[in-house]
Write an enzyme that holds these catalytic residues in place. Structure first.
Site, mmCIF file in Angstrom:
data_model
loop_
_atom_site.group_PDB
_atom_site.id
_atom_site.type_symbol
_atom_site.label_atom_id
_atom_site.label_comp_id
_atom_site.label_asym_id
_atom_site.label_seq_id
_atom_site.Cartn_x
_atom_site.Cartn_y
_atom_site.Cartn_z
ATOM 1 N N THR A 121 0.807 -1.225 0.000
ATOM 2 C CA THR A 121 0.000 0.000 0.000
ATOM 3 C C THR A 121 0.842 1.279 0.000
ATOM 4 O O THR A 121 0.282 2.377 0.071
ATOM 5 C CB THR A 121 -0.923 0.004 1.233
ATOM 6 O OG1 THR A 121 -0.131 -0.228 2.411
ATOM 7 C CG2 THR A 121 -1.980 -1.079 1.127
ATOM 8 N N GLU A 122 2.148 1.159 -0.117
ATOM 9 C CA GLU A 122 3.018 2.333 0.005
ATOM 10 C C GLU A 122 2.657 3.439 -0.977
ATOM 11 O O GLU A 122 2.611 4.619 -0.609
ATOM 12 C CB GLU A 122 4.487 1.917 -0.184
ATOM 13 C CG GLU A 122 5.080 1.145 0.976
ATOM 14 C CD GLU A 122 4.870 -0.359 0.872
ATOM 15 O OE1 GLU A 122 5.495 -1.101 1.637
ATOM 16 O OE2 GLU A 122 4.053 -0.796 0.018
ATOM 17 N N VAL A 123 2.456 3.083 -2.255
ATOM 18 C CA VAL A 123 2.202 4.136 -3.252
ATOM 19 C C VAL A 123 0.927 4.911 -2.938
ATOM 20 O O VAL A 123 0.786 6.064 -3.344
ATOM 21 C CB VAL A 123 2.122 3.552 -4.679
ATOM 22 C CG1 VAL A 123 3.490 3.091 -5.137
ATOM 23 C CG2 VAL A 123 1.092 2.435 -4.777
ATOM 24 N N ILE A 125 0.024 5.990 -0.087
ATOM 25 C CA ILE A 125 0.269 7.053 0.901
ATOM 26 C C ILE A 125 1.472 7.907 0.519
ATOM 27 O O ILE A 125 1.986 8.670 1.340
ATOM 28 C CB ILE A 125 0.430 6.487 2.328
ATOM 29 C CG1 ILE A 125 1.657 5.582 2.434
ATOM 30 C CG2 ILE A 125 -0.824 5.783 2.794
ATOM 31 C CD1 ILE A 125 2.066 5.300 3.864
#
Length: 244
Positions: A121-123, A125
């Site tokens: 889910t990094e991209v 945030i």
């Protein structure tokens, strides 16, 4: 109070991420406690193997946005798992997000129930899966990583096994884990350590080559304006400003 539960059965040390109220997010405290527990297990001649598991319905939600570990601390933890002279087996019965996937990739064997779900889910945030790429890139299908890194899509346990993030998925994680632990208990400790060195050599080459650059990238991205907006939006349960 430690955030890591510990128990032992027939030479297998079980370390449980134990901050369920925070979805076992990787806080500075949790990362420190896990590193200390792994150090103890590595030195203890009575430990044949380590199982890394969790309490609650989430293995780990990734970095704790309110109390994140230093990028160097996470890099060190992942390398510690890879270098531990005993096999480390992940047991997952819940959800895994972002940095938690780095823990799975660092483990020698990873077993999950089909109730588990996974997402990078990094991209979403405003950051990138930088440090966790150190164990992920050498062990996971590159075309699948391109999709899931870039989109943040959720995927299931069977897909995680197909792309190499998991060793195996099953209806019951403990039933799936049982023959793995039986095999480790039947193996000579010195032979396990040397065999693990053979298996992790390429992963450690990646750490040696890329750890400094990826740690610096992680620190830069987490301090950026997009990350501040993304993390604020996440905590406020709204879409970040770039969503179209």
């Amino acid at each position: 109070m430690t955030l890591i539960g510990r128990s032992r059965t027939r030479g297998v040390e079980t370390l449980s991420l134990d901050a369920p109220e925070r979805r076992n997010a990787l806080s500075a405290a949790l990362v420190g406690d896990l590193a200390a527990a792994l150090t103890d297990a590595g030195k203890d001649t009575g430990v044949r193997a380590v199982v890394l598991t969790h309490t609650g319905n989430t293995f780990s939600a990734g970095a704790d946005l309110k109390d994140p570990p230093a990028p160097t601390a996470l890099t060190g933890l992942l390398r510690q798992i890879v270098e531990l002279p005993k096999p480390v087996v992940a047991r997952v019965t819940g959800h895994v997000r972002a940095g938690g996937l780095g823990l799975l990739a660092a483990c020698d064997i990873a077993v999950a129930s089909r109730a588990a779900t996974f997402a990078f889910t990094e991209v979403r945030i405003g950051v990138a899966p930088a440090v966790i790429s150190l164990p992920l890139l050498p062990r996971t299908d590159p075309r699948a990583l391109a999709r899931y890194y870039l989109t943040g899509e959720r995927f299931d346990a069977d897909e995680a096994a197909r792309i190499g993030l998991l060793t195996v998925a099953g209806d019951d994680a403990d039933d799936t884990l049982a023959p793995v632990l039986d095999g480790l208990r039947r193996s000579a400790p010195e032979a396990l350590a040397e065999t693990k060195r053979l298996l992790t050599a390429k992963v450690l080459e990646t750490f040696d080559r890329d750890a400094d650059a990826l740690t610096a990238l992680s620190a830069r991205l987490f301090a950026s304006a997009p990350a501040r907006e993304g993390m604020t939006a996440f905590l406020e349960r709204r879409d970040p400003e770039w969503v179209v």
